[in-house]
Design a protein around this motif. Structure first.
Motif, short mmCIF file in Angstrom:
data_model
loop_
_atom_site.label_atom_id
_atom_site.label_comp_id
_atom_site.label_asym_id
_atom_site.label_seq_id
_atom_site.Cartn_x
_atom_site.Cartn_y
_atom_site.Cartn_z
N SER A 58 0.86 -1.19 0.00
CA SER A 58 0.00 0.00 0.00
C SER A 58 0.90 1.24 0.00
O SER A 58 2.06 1.19 0.38
CB SER A 58 -0.91 0.02 1.23
OG SER A 58 -0.16 0.34 2.39
N GLU A 59 0.32 2.35 -0.41
CA GLU A 59 1.08 3.60 -0.47
C GLU A 59 1.64 3.97 0.90
O GLU A 59 2.80 4.38 1.03
CB GLU A 59 0.19 4.71 -1.01
CG GLU A 59 0.92 6.01 -1.27
CD GLU A 59 0.02 7.06 -1.88
OE1 GLU A 59 0.12 8.22 -1.44
OE2 GLU A 59 -0.77 6.74 -2.78
N GLN A 60 0.84 3.80 1.94
CA GLN A 60 1.28 4.15 3.30
C GLN A 60 2.42 3.25 3.76
O GLN A 60 3.39 3.72 4.34
CB GLN A 60 0.11 4.08 4.28
CG GLN A 60 0.47 4.52 5.69
CD GLN A 60 0.93 5.97 5.76
OE1 GLN A 60 0.28 6.84 5.21
NE2 GLN A 60 2.03 6.22 6.44
N LEU A 61 2.30 1.94 3.51
CA LEU A 61 3.36 1.02 3.93
C LEU A 61 4.67 1.32 3.21
O LEU A 61 5.74 1.30 3.83
CB LEU A 61 2.94 -0.43 3.68
CG LEU A 61 1.93 -1.03 4.65
CD1 LEU A 61 1.52 -2.42 4.20
CD2 LEU A 61 2.50 -1.07 6.06
N VAL A 62 4.59 1.60 1.93
CA VAL A 62 5.80 1.92 1.16
C VAL A 62 6.43 3.20 1.69
O VAL A 62 7.64 3.29 1.87
CB VAL A 62 5.49 2.02 -0.35
CG1 VAL A 62 6.67 2.56 -1.12
CG2 VAL A 62 5.08 0.65 -0.89
N ARG A 63 5.62 4.19 1.99
CA ARG A 63 6.12 5.46 2.53
C ARG A 63 6.76 5.23 3.90
O ARG A 63 7.85 5.74 4.18
CB ARG A 63 4.98 6.47 2.61
CG ARG A 63 5.43 7.87 2.98
CD ARG A 63 4.35 8.96 2.90
NE ARG A 63 2.99 8.55 3.15
CZ ARG A 63 2.04 8.43 2.20
NH1 ARG A 63 2.32 8.70 0.94
NH2 ARG A 63 0.82 8.06 2.52
N ASP A 64 6.10 4.44 4.75
CA ASP A 64 6.66 4.13 6.08
C ASP A 64 7.98 3.39 5.96
O ASP A 64 8.93 3.67 6.72
CB ASP A 64 5.67 3.31 6.89
CG ASP A 64 4.44 4.10 7.32
OD1 ASP A 64 4.44 5.34 7.18
OD2 ASP A 64 3.47 3.45 7.78
N LEU A 65 8.05 2.46 5.02
CA LEU A 65 9.28 1.70 4.81
C LEU A 65 10.41 2.62 4.35
O LEU A 65 11.52 2.55 4.86
CB LEU A 65 9.05 0.57 3.80
CG LEU A 65 10.27 -0.28 3.45
CD1 LEU A 65 10.85 -0.95 4.70
CD2 LEU A 65 9.91 -1.32 2.40
N LEU A 66 10.13 3.49 3.42
CA LEU A 66 11.13 4.42 2.93
C LEU A 66 11.64 5.32 4.06
O LEU A 66 12.85 5.53 4.22
CB LEU A 66 10.58 5.27 1.78
CG LEU A 66 11.52 6.32 1.20
CD1 LEU A 66 12.77 5.66 0.62
CD2 LEU A 66 10.81 7.13 0.14
N GLU A 67 10.72 5.83 4.88
CA GLU A 67 11.11 6.68 6.00
C GLU A 67 11.97 5.91 7.00
O GLU A 67 12.96 6.44 7.51
CB GLU A 67 9.87 7.25 6.70
CG GLU A 67 9.16 8.31 5.89
CD GLU A 67 7.85 8.75 6.54
OE1 GLU A 67 7.56 8.34 7.69
OE2 GLU A 67 7.11 9.52 5.89
N ALA A 68 11.60 4.67 7.28
CA ALA A 68 12.38 3.85 8.21
C ALA A 68 13.77 3.58 7.65
O ALA A 68 14.77 3.64 8.39
CB ALA A 68 11.65 2.55 8.51
N GLU A 69 13.87 3.29 6.37
CA GLU A 69 15.17 3.04 5.75
C GLU A 69 16.04 4.30 5.78
O GLU A 69 17.25 4.22 6.03
CB GLU A 69 15.00 2.53 4.32
CG GLU A 69 14.46 1.12 4.27
CD GLU A 69 14.09 0.67 2.86
OE1 GLU A 69 14.03 -0.56 2.66
OE2 GLU A 69 13.85 1.51 1.98
N GLN A 70 15.43 5.45 5.55
CA GLN A 70 16.18 6.71 5.61
C GLN A 70 16.65 7.00 7.04
O GLN A 70 17.78 7.45 7.25
CB GLN A 70 15.33 7.86 5.07
CG GLN A 70 15.12 7.80 3.58
CD GLN A 70 14.09 8.81 3.08
OE1 GLN A 70 13.29 9.34 3.85
NE2 GLN A 70 14.12 9.07 1.78
N SER A 71 15.79 6.72 8.00
CA SER A 71 16.18 6.91 9.41
C SER A 71 17.33 5.98 9.78
O SER A 71 18.27 6.39 10.47
CB SER A 71 14.99 6.64 10.33
OG SER A 71 14.01 7.62 10.17
N ALA A 72 17.26 4.74 9.32
CA ALA A 72 18.33 3.79 9.61
C ALA A 72 19.65 4.26 9.01
O ALA A 72 20.70 4.19 9.66
CB ALA A 72 17.97 2.40 9.08
N ALA A 73 19.61 4.77 7.78
CA ALA A 73 20.82 5.26 7.14
C ALA A 73 21.40 6.45 7.91
O ALA A 73 22.62 6.54 8.11
CB ALA A 73 20.54 5.65 5.69
N ALA A 74 20.54 7.35 8.36
CA ALA A 74 21.01 8.52 9.12
C ALA A 74 21.64 8.10 10.44
O ALA A 74 22.69 8.63 10.84
CB ALA A 74 19.85 9.48 9.37
#
Length: 107
Positions: A58-74
Motif C-alpha cells: 500500500s502507499e502508506q506502507l511503502v512510505r513508512d518503509l522508505l522513512e524507516a530506511e532513511q532513518s536507519a541510514a542517518a
C-alpha cells in the motif's frame, strides 16, 4: 620528579587524562544509544517488509518503509561519526599516557 613544576605538570596531565577518559565514556554511551536506536529502526524495517509481503504494498506502507530506511541510514552515519570521535579521543588518551610515562621516567 625533581621540582614543583614537574609535580604540577603531572597533576595537570592526570586531570587532562581524567577529562579525556570521561569523554571516551560519554562517546561510548552515545554509540551504544545510537546502535540501540538503529536496531529498533531495523526491526521496524523488517516488520514493514513482512507486512508488505503479506498484504501487498500500500502507499502508506511503502512510505513508512522508505522513512524507516532513511532513518536507519542517518543513524548509521551518526554511529560511524561517533566511532570516529571515539578513536580520536582514545588517541588523545594515549598521547597523555605517553606524556605521563615520560614524566615518570624522569624520577
Amino acid at each position: 620528579m625533581t621540582g614543583g613544576s614537574d609535580i604540577a605538570r603531572r597533576d595537570a596531565l592526570l586531570a587532562r587524562r581524567l577529562d579525556l577518559v570521561a569523554n571516551v565514556s560519554a562517546l561510548t554511551a552515545e554509540a551504544l544509544r545510537l546502535n540501540q536506536k538503529r536496531a529498533g529502526i531495523e526491526m521496524d524495517v523488517l516488520r514493514l517488509e513482512l507486512e508488505i509481503g503479506r498484504n501487498g504494498a500500500s502507499e502508506q506502507l511503502v512510505r513508512d518503509l522508505l522513512e524507516a530506511e532513511q532513518s536507519a541510514a542517518a543513524v548509521m552515519q551518526a554511529c560511524a561519526a561517533c566511532e570516529d570521535r571515539i578513536v580520536a579521543a582514545e588517541g588523545d588518551v594515549e598521547d597523555v599516557d605517553r606524556q605521563l610515562a615520560a614524566t615518570a621516567n624522569k624520577d
